[in-house]
Design a protein around this motif. Sequence first.
Motif, PDB file in Angstrom:
ATOM      1  N   ALA A 116      -0.076 -13.110   2.138  1.00  0.00           N
ATOM      2  CA  ALA A 116      -0.828 -11.760   1.664  1.00  0.00           C
ATOM      3  C   ALA A 116      -0.272 -10.335   2.454  1.00  0.00           C
ATOM      4  CB  ALA A 116      -2.117 -11.869   2.192  1.00  0.00           C
ATOM      5  N   ASN A 117       0.274 -10.847   3.577  1.00  0.00           N
ATOM      6  CA  ASN A 117       1.238  -9.413   4.786  1.00  0.00           C
ATOM      7  C   ASN A 117       2.487  -9.564   4.103  1.00  0.00           C
ATOM      8  OD1 ASN A 117      -0.437  -9.734   7.461  1.00  0.00           O
ATOM      9  ND2 ASN A 117       0.866 -11.495   7.710  1.00  0.00           N
TER      10      ASN A 117
ATOM     11  N   ARG B 139       0.351  -6.829  13.958  1.00  0.00           N
ATOM     12  CA  ARG B 139       1.849  -6.011  14.272  1.00  0.00           C
ATOM     13  C   ARG B 139       2.176  -4.872  14.320  1.00  0.00           C
ATOM     14  NH1 ARG B 139       2.480  -7.789   8.894  1.00  0.00           N
ATOM     15  NH2 ARG B 139       2.313  -6.282   7.055  1.00  0.00           N
TER      16      ARG B 139
ATOM     17  N   GLU C  57       0.531   0.173   7.397  1.00  0.00           N
ATOM     18  CA  GLU C  57       1.105   0.585   7.634  1.00  0.00           C
ATOM     19  C   GLU C  57       2.315   0.965   6.933  1.00  0.00           C
ATOM     20  OE1 GLU C  57       2.196  -3.504   7.373  1.00  0.00           O
ATOM     21  OE2 GLU C  57       4.142  -3.556   8.717  1.00  0.00           O
ATOM     22  N   ALA C  58       1.823   1.361   5.643  1.00  0.00           N
ATOM     23  CA  ALA C  58       2.576   2.174   4.818  1.00  0.00           C
ATOM     24  C   ALA C  58       2.579   3.877   5.239  1.00  0.00           C
ATOM     25  CB  ALA C  58       1.692   1.891   2.928  1.00  0.00           C
TER      26      ALA C  58
ATOM     27  N   GLY D 143      -7.248   5.197  -1.477  1.00  0.00           N
ATOM     28  CA  GLY D 143      -7.108   4.311  -2.865  1.00  0.00           C
ATOM     29  C   GLY D 143      -7.802   2.512  -2.100  1.00  0.00           C
TER      30      GLY D 143
ATOM     31  N   ALA E 151      -2.693  -3.144   6.087  1.00  0.00           N
ATOM     32  CA  ALA E 151      -1.537  -2.761   4.680  1.00  0.00           C
ATOM     33  C   ALA E 151      -1.051  -1.632   4.251  1.00  0.00           C
ATOM     34  CB  ALA E 151      -1.345  -3.359   3.500  1.00  0.00           C
TER      35      ALA E 151
ATOM     36  N   MET F   4       9.211   2.038   0.181  1.00  0.00           N
ATOM     37  CA  MET F   4       8.403   1.575   0.953  1.00  0.00           C
ATOM     38  C   MET F   4       8.429   0.660   1.946  1.00  0.00           C
ATOM     39  SD  MET F   4       6.022   2.995  -0.513  1.00  0.00           S
ATOM     40  CE  MET F   4       4.507   1.881  -0.961  1.00  0.00           C
TER      41      MET F   4
ATOM     42  N   ASN G 274       4.839   5.046   9.082  1.00  0.00           N
ATOM     43  CA  ASN G 274       6.083   5.658   9.562  1.00  0.00           C
ATOM     44  C   ASN G 274       6.252   7.270   9.330  1.00  0.00           C
ATOM     45  OD1 ASN G 274       7.315   3.769  10.788  1.00  0.00           O
ATOM     46  ND2 ASN G 274       7.853   2.926   8.648  1.00  0.00           N
TER      47      ASN G 274
ATOM     48  N   SER H  15      -6.721 -12.671   2.286  1.00  0.00           N
ATOM     49  CA  SER H  15      -6.242 -11.093   2.230  1.00  0.00           C
ATOM     50  C   SER H  15      -5.489 -11.291   3.837  1.00  0.00           C
ATOM     51  CB  SER H  15      -6.723 -10.575   2.587  1.00  0.00           C
ATOM     52  OG  SER H  15      -8.079 -10.857   3.885  1.00  0.00           O
ATOM     53  N   ALA H  16      -4.509 -10.142   4.018  1.00  0.00           N
ATOM     54  CA  ALA H  16      -3.621  -9.996   5.382  1.00  0.00           C
ATOM     55  C   ALA H  16      -4.748 -10.347   6.434  1.00  0.00           C
ATOM     56  CB  ALA H  16      -2.744  -9.061   5.160  1.00  0.00           C
TER      57      ALA H  16
ATOM     58  N   SER I  72       0.741   5.626   0.632  1.00  0.00           N
ATOM     59  CA  SER I  72       1.657   6.741   1.118  1.00  0.00           C
ATOM     60  C   SER I  72       1.947   8.598   1.085  1.00  0.00           C
ATOM     61  CB  SER I  72       3.084   5.906   1.091  1.00  0.00           C
ATOM     62  OG  SER I  72       3.234   6.057  -0.544  1.00  0.00           O
TER      63      SER I  72
ATOM     64  N   ASP J 140      -4.329   1.524  -1.370  1.00  0.00           N
ATOM     65  CA  ASP J 140      -3.922   0.790  -1.343  1.00  0.00           C
ATOM     66  C   ASP J 140      -2.708   1.288  -1.064  1.00  0.00           C
ATOM     67  OD1 ASP J 140      -1.628   1.358  -4.865  1.00  0.00           O
ATOM     68  OD2 ASP J 140      -3.335   2.934  -3.990  1.00  0.00           O
ATOM     69  N   ALA J 141      -1.758   0.427  -0.615  1.00  0.00           N
ATOM     70  CA  ALA J 141      -0.529   0.983  -0.046  1.00  0.00           C
ATOM     71  C   ALA J 141       0.297   2.191  -0.659  1.00  0.00           C
ATOM     72  CB  ALA J 141       0.714   0.052   0.407  1.00  0.00           C
ATOM     73  N   ARG J 142       0.421   2.589  -1.943  1.00  0.00           N
ATOM     74  CA  ARG J 142       1.177   3.476  -2.555  1.00  0.00           C
ATOM     75  C   ARG J 142       0.709   4.658  -3.048  1.00  0.00           C
ATOM     76  NH1 ARG J 142       1.686   5.983  -6.943  1.00  0.00           N
ATOM     77  NH2 ARG J 142       0.243   5.009  -8.168  1.00  0.00           N
ATOM     78  N   THR J 143      -0.931   4.780  -3.538  1.00  0.00           N
ATOM     79  CA  THR J 143      -1.610   6.124  -2.696  1.00  0.00           C
ATOM     80  C   THR J 143      -1.294   5.907  -1.424  1.00  0.00           C
ATOM     81  OG1 THR J 143      -3.285   4.556  -4.661  1.00  0.00           O
ATOM     82  CG2 THR J 143      -3.433   6.676  -3.713  1.00  0.00           C
TER      83      THR J 143
END
Lengths: 301, 375, 318
Positions: free
Chosen positions: C136-137, B129, B107-108, B76, B104, C228, B111, B171-172, B83, B78-81
């Motif tokens: 944003a990071n 990173r 990154e989610a 999606g 991002a 998270m 781990n 955006s990042a 994960s 997005d980070a939550r979806t």
Amino acid sequence: MEEFLQQLTNGLAVGGIYALIALGYTMVYGVLKLINFAHGDLFTYGAYLGLTLLTSLALTDRVGFALGVLVLVLMVMGLVAILGAMLERAAYRPLRESPRLSAVVSALGASIFLQNTLMLVYGARFQVYPDEILPAATLDVFGLYIPLMRVLIVLASVAMMVALYLFIQKTRIGTAIRAAAIDQSAARLMGIDVNRVILLVFLLGPALGGAAGLMVGLYYGQVNFTMGWVYGMKAFTAAILGGIGNIPGAMVGGLLLGVIEALGAAYVSIAWKDAIAFCVLILILIVRPTGLLGERVADKI
Amino acid sequence: MKKQLLTLVAAVGLALGGGMVQAADTVKIGLMAPLTGSWASEGQGMKKIVELLAEQQNAKGGVLGKKIEVVTEDDGGDARTASLAAQRLTTKGVATVVGTYGSAVTEASQNIYDEAGIPQIANGSTAIRLTEKGLKKFFRTAPRDDEQGRMAAQTIEKLGFKKVAILHDSSAYAKGLADEANALLKKKGTEVVFFDALTPKESDYTAILTKLKGAGPDVVLFTGYYPEAGLLLKQKKGMNWNVPFIGGDANNNADLIKIAGKAAEGFYFLSPPQPQDLDTADAKAFLTDYQKKYNELPPSIWAVLAGDGFRVMVAGIAGAKSTDATKIADYLHKDLKNFSGLSGPIAFDAKGDREGEVYRVYKVDADGKFVMQKL
Amino acid sequence: MNRAAWLGTGSCAALFAVAPLFLNTYQVDVLNSIGLYALLALSLNLILGEAGLFNMGHAAFYAMGAYTAAILNTRYQIPILWTLPFSGLAAGLFALAVARPVVHLRGDYLLIVTIGVGEIVRIALVNDVFGITGGANGIFGISRPRLFGWVIRRPEEFFYLIWGFVGLTIFLFLRLKQSRFGRALNYLREDEVAAEGSGINTDHYKLAAFGLGAAWAGMAGTLFAAKMTIISPESFNFWESVVLFMIVILGGAGSIPGVLLAAFLVVGLPELFREFAGARMLVFGLVMMVMMVIRPQGLLPTRGRHFSLAARVKETGR
């Protein structure tokens, strides 16, 4: 000074589009007290339908530019109006006697549905209007850069708004709409078919939104299936700014919001542009709790 | 009412449990991609390419004598979806995972894969990173932002520009690249006359262009994505303003030309090489097959990089002769050298980043073609 | 509630508590996601459901909490669960400050103001306001929570942390609903003028609802940050506020069981619809619409409060 005037015209051009979409929100709200969150997506449908019709019928090649675009605008307005009426029938009419917020959630569901339907039909990639359909003339007024199309877009929006205003104020049907907005049951007692009024509102608002979508597509050339959220939110803000339910208010609110954004970007910060616009909105609402032209409603006891 | 709740919990549980049982006669490779949401076009491109490559690999006999099965999950964008998508893939017995696009979002999920012992290879995530955390099983086919920032500053210098305006989109990714380039340019003494961010997804950027023009730069570095770049170029031309634009690697998308039309001519951007520009047999074969199957060019370099991720993982499994995560990761770190990727030769350093110079400079010609430049 | 109902609820809760033993990690993580949204929706329910204040910017308060926790944890090494009260306080005070001048606005005007606040907060976070939000990071490297020396890491462990907090919230909010405060809020929602006429300080109660709801969202933000270990502004965008809004209204404004059920549906259904791949959100939108049309009052609307005179007479012996 020159930059200021340039930014002013930039803002007015964007604001004209906001105003046109805002009319749809405000008309529906006026009669039904419903925030039609799917209105932004109807705008997107205008842009996509316009693209499909434009490329499949090749109207501008057949009957010339001006006539072709005119026919196209009418076709898009008609189709989106029908879509709007269908939406009303499916998602809002069953909820007319229910708590107001239920219809809002239904509208949000409809919005997700409409958006993703577009994505599945057209694909997720950006859709692009054929290049160079529009004459690319630029007016040079005292050193200001004003593309001709921008002037035409603002003129077209204003013309549609004025036509709508006259229709609402001067005709019998318009009077019926206003009556239904003030008091539905009283209007019903006066022999007004409120159901038809609501249907009419759901034809007119989406038609204008669809026209706005087509104009955005024609002028900016690039449309995507999520654009309705961005424009819808801006237009909703504009409608509130002017006083929701009030037709001249939506026009003023739209133009003003466009100008605030352009000037905010120019003189404060581009990155904070939207935040500035919302801050101005909140300040205005603190001073005038029902928007710029909204009526001051005393609580009924 | 509690009964309804309970039934629902049970129903959700049962339905989520589907697809749990697996036989060991296939090798499963997960693909995590944004199939919905605002990056859906990238995700759908990734899916097309990976599916095509898997089909071809299976026609050649798969890997380790087994067929490859691609298991796709939607993150999606997005980070939550993401994960959740990652958790779901870990329960499906995938040997490795390819994906995903946004930094991002990747990154989610990092781990989750790491703790589950599944090697992951991201295709679009350029944030520095991601590979600085010491994760042993994380790789990426995408180059890093600092690498690109260096390249951007170098290109601006080589082209001889003195006053630079930098525009990003908050955006990042774009902000990171803009910051990198800004710092390097300042260090080299190039004047940065403008540094700000536009709001993505809008249609009218004339207010921003008017302000940019007021700053009087002789080049604009735009680090955001192609939809905005296309509109900026088009509206810039409409203003009769002839400043050159340089874009970041998120602009390597065929739709840029569709959006900007003629106005794209002369636009520079940085990108890993496209398959069109490589003379390897792999790249050529891939292009013909892709065009035959989908009747278009690959939508963007990022989708191609997902394809490279898939090919690298297949090579890793074949090279390690096992689907054991540690062995695959070891093989990729140590033994995979000069792998013939669809985006140039691939090898990984100890962090999981690509070795060697990945970036090329492209320029759009009068016909809207992306032409690789020699600088 | 009578004995049978208590028994039913109790056994359901017990069954739910052992659920992680039978589910895989992904399923447990979906339940965790549902739990977080249930928590947030319960806090929004206080504002939107009980007091009837249109709030479509709840993500702002959620973000305040998450960022407070993340900043305290990464900069000052305060254990993440210790930041709970601070997160709640920060979000609550922020809500009071922004709601103070606008709380008297009528429904839809309040709606756009809260949307605006949500957007302003998000834009401020993206632009790295005060240089502490990471732009944003976002903020990364948030440490895992530790409870009595036990590091909470796996989804199964978070399950108990999150749903424990949900359970506590339900208990407290049920009590609150029965209290003088809760009844005053309901009065306010039904008829503001009459409430004011009966001597209820409406602005005071509205602000209290806002503050308390926001504080609770802030604490949910802490749990989110802990789970998270990385937070970024995109996790708190307008869409999150919309989802929470939908949960509360779909469940039946003011109904705690309804909100719980709706959290299961709104968060769980898109996961169920993964089989549809690219069409999953389309199906989801359609289902939302249909559910609302079929049950316009919400899935489990609140029933009016019933007091049986006979029972009361028996109880007090009068």
